[in-house]
Motif scaffolding. Structure first.
Motif, PDB file in Angstrom:
ATOM      1  N   TYR A  31       0.826  -1.198   0.000  1.00 35.77           N
ATOM      2  CA  TYR A  31       0.000   0.000   0.000  1.00 35.77           C
ATOM      3  C   TYR A  31       0.866   1.256   0.000  1.00 35.77           C
ATOM      4  N   TYR A  33       0.244   5.769  -0.244  1.00 32.45           N
ATOM      5  CA  TYR A  33      -0.778   6.805  -0.107  1.00 32.45           C
ATOM      6  C   TYR A  33      -0.171   8.177  -0.386  1.00 32.45           C
ATOM      7  N   TYR A  35      -1.081  12.156   0.663  1.00 32.64           N
ATOM      8  CA  TYR A  35      -1.880  13.070   1.475  1.00 32.64           C
ATOM      9  C   TYR A  35      -1.443  14.499   1.180  1.00 32.64           C
ATOM     10  N   LEU A  43      -4.521  16.099   7.798  1.00 31.92           N
ATOM     11  CA  LEU A  43      -4.043  15.310   6.660  1.00 31.92           C
ATOM     12  C   LEU A  43      -5.243  14.756   5.904  1.00 31.92           C
ATOM     13  N   LEU A  45      -6.488  12.492   2.510  1.00 27.62           N
ATOM     14  CA  LEU A  45      -6.045  11.513   1.527  1.00 27.62           C
ATOM     15  C   LEU A  45      -6.427  11.946   0.116  1.00 27.62           C
ATOM     16  N   TYR A  48      -4.662   6.626  -3.288  1.00 32.65           N
ATOM     17  CA  TYR A  48      -3.872   5.557  -2.711  1.00 32.65           C
ATOM     18  C   TYR A  48      -3.728   4.421  -3.714  1.00 32.65           C
ATOM     19  N   ASN A  99      -2.004  -2.117  10.007  1.00 29.95           N
ATOM     20  CA  ASN A  99      -2.603  -0.804   9.785  1.00 29.95           C
ATOM     21  C   ASN A  99      -1.627   0.351   9.897  1.00 29.95           C
ATOM     22  N   GLN A 101       0.951   3.146   9.161  1.00 30.51           N
ATOM     23  CA  GLN A 101       1.430   3.869   7.997  1.00 30.51           C
ATOM     24  C   GLN A 101       2.674   4.644   8.384  1.00 30.51           C
TER      25      GLN A 101
ATOM     26  N   ASP B  31     -11.647   0.075  13.676  1.00 29.87           N
ATOM     27  CA  ASP B  31     -11.097  -0.913  14.587  1.00 29.87           C
ATOM     28  C   ASP B  31      -9.604  -0.721  14.855  1.00 29.87           C
ATOM     29  N   TYR B  32      -9.103   0.443  14.503  1.00 30.34           N
ATOM     30  CA  TYR B  32      -7.698   0.737  14.744  1.00 30.34           C
ATOM     31  C   TYR B  32      -7.579   2.227  14.954  1.00 30.34           C
ATOM     32  N   TYR B  36      -0.457  10.043  15.941  1.00 37.55           N
ATOM     33  CA  TYR B  36       0.773  10.419  15.269  1.00 37.55           C
ATOM     34  C   TYR B  36       1.303  11.714  15.885  1.00 37.55           C
ATOM     35  N   LEU B  46       4.268   7.550  13.807  1.00 36.23           N
ATOM     36  CA  LEU B  46       3.382   6.819  14.701  1.00 36.23           C
ATOM     37  C   LEU B  46       3.919   6.860  16.120  1.00 36.23           C
ATOM     38  N   ARG B  51      -6.418  -0.913  19.666  1.00 36.81           N
ATOM     39  CA  ARG B  51      -7.567  -1.561  19.034  1.00 36.81           C
ATOM     40  C   ARG B  51      -8.680  -1.634  20.066  1.00 36.81           C
ATOM     41  N   PHE B  89      -1.849  14.132  15.967  1.00 39.51           N
ATOM     42  CA  PHE B  89      -3.022  13.767  15.183  1.00 39.51           C
ATOM     43  C   PHE B  89      -3.566  12.432  15.665  1.00 39.51           C
ATOM     44  N   SER B  93      -9.047   3.760  11.382  1.00 39.85           N
ATOM     45  CA  SER B  93      -9.234   3.009  10.145  1.00 39.85           C
ATOM     46  C   SER B  93     -10.011   1.738  10.455  1.00 39.85           C
ATOM     47  N   TRP B  94     -10.360   1.014   9.411  1.00 39.10           N
ATOM     48  CA  TRP B  94     -11.156  -0.203   9.595  1.00 39.10           C
ATOM     49  C   TRP B  94     -10.759  -1.240   8.575  1.00 39.10           C
ATOM     50  N   SER B  98      -9.340  -0.676   2.882  1.00 41.39           N
ATOM     51  CA  SER B  98      -8.051  -0.532   2.207  1.00 41.39           C
ATOM     52  C   SER B  98      -7.023   0.109   3.115  1.00 41.39           C
ATOM     53  N   GLU B  99      -7.207  -0.126   4.412  1.00 49.25           N
ATOM     54  CA  GLU B  99      -6.272   0.366   5.426  1.00 49.25           C
ATOM     55  C   GLU B  99      -6.166   1.886   5.417  1.00 49.25           C
ATOM     56  N   LYS B 100      -7.156   2.569   4.859  1.00 52.07           N
ATOM     57  CA  LYS B 100      -7.108   4.028   4.818  1.00 52.07           C
ATOM     58  C   LYS B 100      -7.302   4.604   6.204  1.00 52.07           C
ATOM     59  N   LEU B 101      -6.490   5.598   6.515  1.00 50.78           N
ATOM     60  CA  LEU B 101      -6.614   6.300   7.777  1.00 50.78           C
ATOM     61  C   LEU B 101      -7.435   7.568   7.589  1.00 50.78           C
ATOM     62  N   PHE B 103      -7.977  11.068   9.502  1.00 50.22           N
ATOM     63  CA  PHE B 103      -7.254  11.831  10.508  1.00 50.22           C
ATOM     64  C   PHE B 103      -8.119  12.914  11.132  1.00 50.22           C
ATOM     65  N   GLY B 104      -7.868  13.180  12.413  1.00 49.68           N
ATOM     66  CA  GLY B 104      -8.360  14.399  13.034  1.00 49.68           C
ATOM     67  C   GLY B 104      -7.565  15.582  12.516  1.00 49.68           C
TER      68      GLY B 104
END
Lengths: 112, 113
Positions: A31, A33, A35, A43, A45, A48, A99, A101, B31-32, B36, B46, B51, B89, B93-94, B98-101, B103-104
């Motif tokens: 993967y 990405y 941003y 941030l 996206l 990706y 998960n 990144q 679920d994750y 950062y 990170l 979880r 930050f 993600s879930w 596609s493991e996309k995060l 962000f706040g």
């Protein structure tokens, strides 16, 4: 920076010109990405990739395109740069089951 | 539903104090939940992640507290140091995303000596 490089690190360009940013990884992650980071927006996206030639849109994809012809390289192209695309662009790699990144050092782009 | 709301926007703490940053989410599929840390001119790194099967995770001076029923999670920095001054930050993600995060918007922490 977890084996991630971005080039160029800084770029100043004019409105209407095409711009390509490169992200290169040595970690063989599936993967990748792109941003953008703007004050007050955090941030966001752009696009990706989940494999070679496999890409999808993110939250703010309008005006951007991407390509991934090799595992290690992910290119972000602004076909015709606008001032609203002035930003700091970060590439990230990872995901998978963990998960996590990992982010590159960023590219500061200024569109005049 | 994809948003993660982070507060406060900025925080000033004295050296030795406790820094607390809060995040809230709507999507129950998340679920994750990572945090950062970003220093000026650098990419985000990170710091710690959790979880939803646990309510708290501690790594050194950094602790994540997670409240699944309230859909909230927070970062606590104990004995805050000037070197902790950075932007933080939260994200989420879930699986199947596609493991996309997501962000706040970030919290700028300043720790005064």
């Amino acid at each position: 920076d977890a084996g991630i490089t971005q080039s160029p690190r800084h770029k100043v360009t004019e409105t209407g010109t095409p711009v390509t940013l490169r992200c290169h990884q040595t970690e063989n992650h599936r993967y990748m990405y792109w941003y953008r980071q703007d004050p007050g927006h955090g941030l966001r996206l752009i696009h990706y990739s989940y494999g070679v030639k496999d890409t999808d849109k993110g939250e703010v994809s309008d005006g951007y395109s991407v390509s991934r012809s090799k595992t290690e390289d992910f290119l972000l192209t602004l076909e015709s740069a606008t001032s609203s695309q002035t930003s700091v662009y970060f590439c990230a790699i990872g995901g998978l089951a963990g998960n996590e990144q990992f982010f590159g050092p960023g590219t500061r782009l200024t569109v005049l | 539903q994809q948003q993660v709301k982070q507060s406060p926007q900025s925080l000033i703490v004295q050296k030795g104090g406790i820094s607390i940053i809060n995040c809230a989410y709507e999507n129950t599929a998340f679920d994750y939940f990572p945090w950062y840390q970003q220093f000026p001119g650098k990419g985000p790194a990170l710091l710690i992640a959790i979880r939803p099967d646990v309510s708290e995770k501690k790594e050194g001076r950094f602790t994540i507290s997670f409240n699944k029923s309230a859909k909230q999670f927070s970062l606590h920095i104990m004995d805050s140091q000037p070197g902790d001054s950075a932007t933080y930050f939260c994200a989420a993600s879930w699986q199947g995303g596609s493991e996309k995060l997501v962000f706040g918007k970030g919290t700028k922490l300043t720790v005064n000596p």
